[in-house]
Design a protein around this motif. Structure first.
Motif, PDB file in Angstrom:
ATOM      1  N   GLY A 125      -6.509  -7.958   5.930  1.00 17.06           N
ATOM      2  CA  GLY A 125      -7.360  -7.318   6.923  1.00 17.06           C
ATOM      3  C   GLY A 125      -7.658  -5.887   6.531  1.00 17.06           C
ATOM      4  O   GLY A 125      -7.475  -5.487   5.376  1.00 17.06           O
ATOM      5  N   PHE A 126      -8.099  -5.119   7.504  1.00 16.84           N
ATOM      6  CA  PHE A 126      -8.521  -3.749   7.246  1.00 16.84           C
ATOM      7  C   PHE A 126      -7.749  -2.772   8.111  1.00 16.84           C
ATOM      8  O   PHE A 126      -7.517  -3.026   9.296  1.00 16.84           O
ATOM      9  CB  PHE A 126     -10.023  -3.601   7.519  1.00 16.84           C
ATOM     10  N   VAL A 127      -7.365  -1.641   7.513  1.00 16.10           N
ATOM     11  CA  VAL A 127      -6.700  -0.553   8.229  1.00 16.10           C
ATOM     12  C   VAL A 127      -7.373   0.753   7.827  1.00 16.10           C
ATOM     13  O   VAL A 127      -8.152   0.803   6.881  1.00 16.10           O
ATOM     14  CB  VAL A 127      -5.184  -0.507   7.910  1.00 16.10           C
ATOM     15  N   THR A 128      -7.040   1.828   8.535  1.00 16.37           N
ATOM     16  CA  THR A 128      -7.736   3.095   8.308  1.00 16.37           C
ATOM     17  C   THR A 128      -7.045   4.017   7.308  1.00 16.37           C
ATOM     18  O   THR A 128      -7.662   4.974   6.846  1.00 16.37           O
ATOM     19  CB  THR A 128      -7.922   3.844   9.635  1.00 16.37           C
ATOM     20  N   SER A 129      -5.774   3.763   6.987  1.00 16.39           N
ATOM     21  CA  SER A 129      -5.091   4.656   6.044  1.00 16.39           C
ATOM     22  C   SER A 129      -4.026   3.892   5.253  1.00 16.39           C
ATOM     23  O   SER A 129      -3.581   2.826   5.657  1.00 16.39           O
ATOM     24  CB  SER A 129      -4.431   5.820   6.789  1.00 16.39           C
ATOM     25  N   SER A 130      -3.628   4.488   4.129  1.00 18.35           N
ATOM     26  CA  SER A 130      -2.562   3.857   3.350  1.00 18.35           C
ATOM     27  C   SER A 130      -1.227   3.949   4.079  1.00 18.35           C
ATOM     28  O   SER A 130      -0.338   3.128   3.848  1.00 18.35           O
ATOM     29  CB  SER A 130      -2.426   4.440   1.961  1.00 18.35           C
ATOM     30  N   ALA A 131      -1.088   4.918   4.971  1.00 15.89           N
ATOM     31  CA  ALA A 131       0.129   5.002   5.784  1.00 15.89           C
ATOM     32  C   ALA A 131       0.229   3.785   6.706  1.00 15.89           C
ATOM     33  O   ALA A 131       1.326   3.260   6.938  1.00 15.89           O
ATOM     34  CB  ALA A 131       0.128   6.286   6.599  1.00 15.89           C
ATOM     35  N   ASP A 132      -0.921   3.315   7.220  1.00 18.10           N
ATOM     36  CA  ASP A 132      -0.934   2.109   8.058  1.00 18.10           C
ATOM     37  C   ASP A 132      -0.523   0.881   7.248  1.00 18.10           C
ATOM     38  O   ASP A 132       0.188   0.005   7.754  1.00 18.10           O
ATOM     39  CB  ASP A 132      -2.314   1.889   8.666  1.00 18.10           C
ATOM     40  N   ILE A 133      -0.955   0.823   6.003  1.00 17.16           N
ATOM     41  CA  ILE A 133      -0.574  -0.297   5.137  1.00 17.16           C
ATOM     42  C   ILE A 133       0.939  -0.291   4.938  1.00 17.16           C
ATOM     43  O   ILE A 133       1.612  -1.312   5.106  1.00 17.16           O
ATOM     44  CB  ILE A 133      -1.304  -0.228   3.778  1.00 17.16           C
ATOM     45  N   SER A 134       1.471   0.867   4.590  1.00 15.20           N
ATOM     46  CA  SER A 134       2.920   0.985   4.368  1.00 15.20           C
ATOM     47  C   SER A 134       3.708   0.631   5.623  1.00 15.20           C
ATOM     48  O   SER A 134       4.733  -0.049   5.558  1.00 15.20           O
ATOM     49  CB  SER A 134       3.272   2.399   3.919  1.00 15.20           C
ATOM     50  N   LYS A 135       3.227   1.103   6.772  1.00  7.87           N
ATOM     51  CA  LYS A 135       3.921   0.841   8.042  1.00  7.87           C
ATOM     52  C   LYS A 135       3.897  -0.649   8.370  1.00  7.87           C
ATOM     53  O   LYS A 135       4.912  -1.212   8.788  1.00  7.87           O
ATOM     54  CB  LYS A 135       3.267   1.657   9.167  1.00  7.87           C
ATOM     55  N   ALA A 136       2.758  -1.301   8.171  1.00  3.18           N
ATOM     56  CA  ALA A 136       2.659  -2.728   8.472  1.00  3.18           C
ATOM     57  C   ALA A 136       3.582  -3.545   7.567  1.00  3.18           C
ATOM     58  O   ALA A 136       4.258  -4.473   8.032  1.00  3.18           O
ATOM     59  CB  ALA A 136       1.215  -3.199   8.319  1.00  3.18           C
ATOM     60  N   VAL A 137       3.632  -3.205   6.293  1.00  9.05           N
ATOM     61  CA  VAL A 137       4.516  -3.915   5.355  1.00  9.05           C
ATOM     62  C   VAL A 137       5.976  -3.692   5.743  1.00  9.05           C
ATOM     63  O   VAL A 137       6.783  -4.627   5.749  1.00  9.05           O
ATOM     64  CB  VAL A 137       4.242  -3.465   3.900  1.00  9.05           C
ATOM     65  N   GLU A 138       6.309  -2.460   6.098  1.00  5.04           N
ATOM     66  CA  GLU A 138       7.683  -2.138   6.509  1.00  5.04           C
ATOM     67  C   GLU A 138       8.080  -2.922   7.760  1.00  5.04           C
ATOM     68  O   GLU A 138       9.186  -3.463   7.836  1.00  5.04           O
ATOM     69  CB  GLU A 138       7.777  -0.632   6.783  1.00  5.04           C
ATOM     70  N   ILE A 139       7.174  -3.003   8.724  1.00  3.44           N
ATOM     71  CA  ILE A 139       7.449  -3.750   9.961  1.00  3.44           C
ATOM     72  C   ILE A 139       7.651  -5.227   9.650  1.00  3.44           C
ATOM     73  O   ILE A 139       8.591  -5.859  10.141  1.00  3.44           O
ATOM     74  CB  ILE A 139       6.305  -3.551  10.980  1.00  3.44           C
ATOM     75  N   ALA A 140       6.777  -5.797   8.819  1.00 13.76           N
ATOM     76  CA  ALA A 140       6.883  -7.223   8.485  1.00 13.76           C
ATOM     77  C   ALA A 140       8.192  -7.521   7.764  1.00 13.76           C
ATOM     78  O   ALA A 140       8.840  -8.538   8.023  1.00 13.76           O
ATOM     79  CB  ALA A 140       5.692  -7.649   7.626  1.00 13.76           C
ATOM     80  N   ARG A 141       8.600  -6.653   6.850  1.00 18.00           N
ATOM     81  CA  ARG A 141       9.861  -6.863   6.119  1.00 18.00           C
ATOM     82  C   ARG A 141      11.066  -6.826   7.044  1.00 18.00           C
ATOM     83  O   ARG A 141      12.085  -7.439   6.756  1.00 18.00           O
ATOM     84  CB  ARG A 141      10.026  -5.801   5.038  1.00 18.00           C
ATOM     85  N   GLY A 142      10.952  -6.111   8.146  1.00 16.18           N
ATOM     86  CA  GLY A 142      12.061  -5.987   9.082  1.00 16.18           C
ATOM     87  C   GLY A 142      12.244  -7.170  10.011  1.00 16.18           C
ATOM     88  O   GLY A 142      13.233  -7.240  10.744  1.00 16.18           O
ATOM     89  N   VAL A 143      11.333  -8.123   9.977  1.00 17.77           N
ATOM     90  CA  VAL A 143      11.420  -9.283  10.866  1.00 17.77           C
ATOM     91  C   VAL A 143      12.389 -10.309  10.274  1.00 17.77           C
ATOM     92  O   VAL A 143      12.339 -10.606   9.073  1.00 17.77           O
ATOM     93  CB  VAL A 143      10.029  -9.910  11.087  1.00 17.77           C
ATOM     94  N   ASN A 144      13.258 -10.824  11.103  1.00 19.74           N
ATOM     95  CA  ASN A 144      14.250 -11.807  10.666  1.00 19.74           C
ATOM     96  C   ASN A 144      13.568 -13.079  10.159  1.00 19.74           C
ATOM     97  O   ASN A 144      12.687 -13.618  10.815  1.00 19.74           O
ATOM     98  CB  ASN A 144      15.182 -12.136  11.835  1.00 19.74           C
ATOM     99  N   GLY A 145      13.973 -13.541   8.987  1.00 13.77           N
ATOM    100  CA  GLY A 145      13.419 -14.757   8.410  1.00 13.77           C
ATOM    101  C   GLY A 145      12.381 -14.513   7.340  1.00 13.77           C
ATOM    102  O   GLY A 145      12.004 -15.428   6.617  1.00 13.77           O
ATOM    103  N   VAL A 146      11.897 -13.274   7.218  1.00 11.84           N
ATOM    104  CA  VAL A 146      10.892 -12.945   6.200  1.00 11.84           C
ATOM    105  C   VAL A 146      11.585 -12.792   4.852  1.00 11.84           C
ATOM    106  O   VAL A 146      12.495 -11.979   4.701  1.00 11.84           O
ATOM    107  CB  VAL A 146      10.127 -11.653   6.569  1.00 11.84           C
TER     108      VAL A 146
END
Length: 104
Positions: free
Chosen positions: A73-94
């Motif tokens: 998808g699309f985000v407005t900054s590379s910080a948003d990309i990093s944050k989304a990846v960090e959040i996804a990695r923190g989910v149990n089972g990923v």
């Protein structure tokens, strides 16, 4: 009668084995249990992304295959990309996260 019972037992055993094999997974196809697990993981990742107030997560797509999450998808900054990846990695089972997000 004894012959019929053996035939019937063999038939039921073969039917059970074929059913179990039909639900098994391959490298390119998920089994039934894996599909359910991946759906739960995708839902948890979406929920975690939505709960982040500074992230426009409505424009981030989440797909999961055998525990590997793909974000696109699309985000407005590379910080948003990093944050989304960090959040996804923190989910149990990923198991891992593939990043296919782009800057707008």
């Amino acid at each position: 009668m004894k012959h019929f019972f053996r035939f019937f037992s063999a038939f039921i055993l073969a039917l059970t084995l074929m059913t179990a094999a039909g639900c098994a997974s391959t490298q390119k196809k998920e089994g039934t249990g894996e599909y359910v697990d991946d759906t739960v993981i995708s839902t948890k990742v979406r929920s975690a992304l939505l709960s982040e107030p500074n992230l426009k997560s409505a424009e981030i797509n989440v797909e999961t295959f055998k525990g590997i999450v793909q974000l696109s998808g699309f985000v407005t900054s590379s910080a948003d990309i990093s944050k989304a990846v960090e959040i996804a990695r923190g989910v149990n089972g990923v198991k891992s996260v593939k990043n296919d997000m782009h800057l707008r």
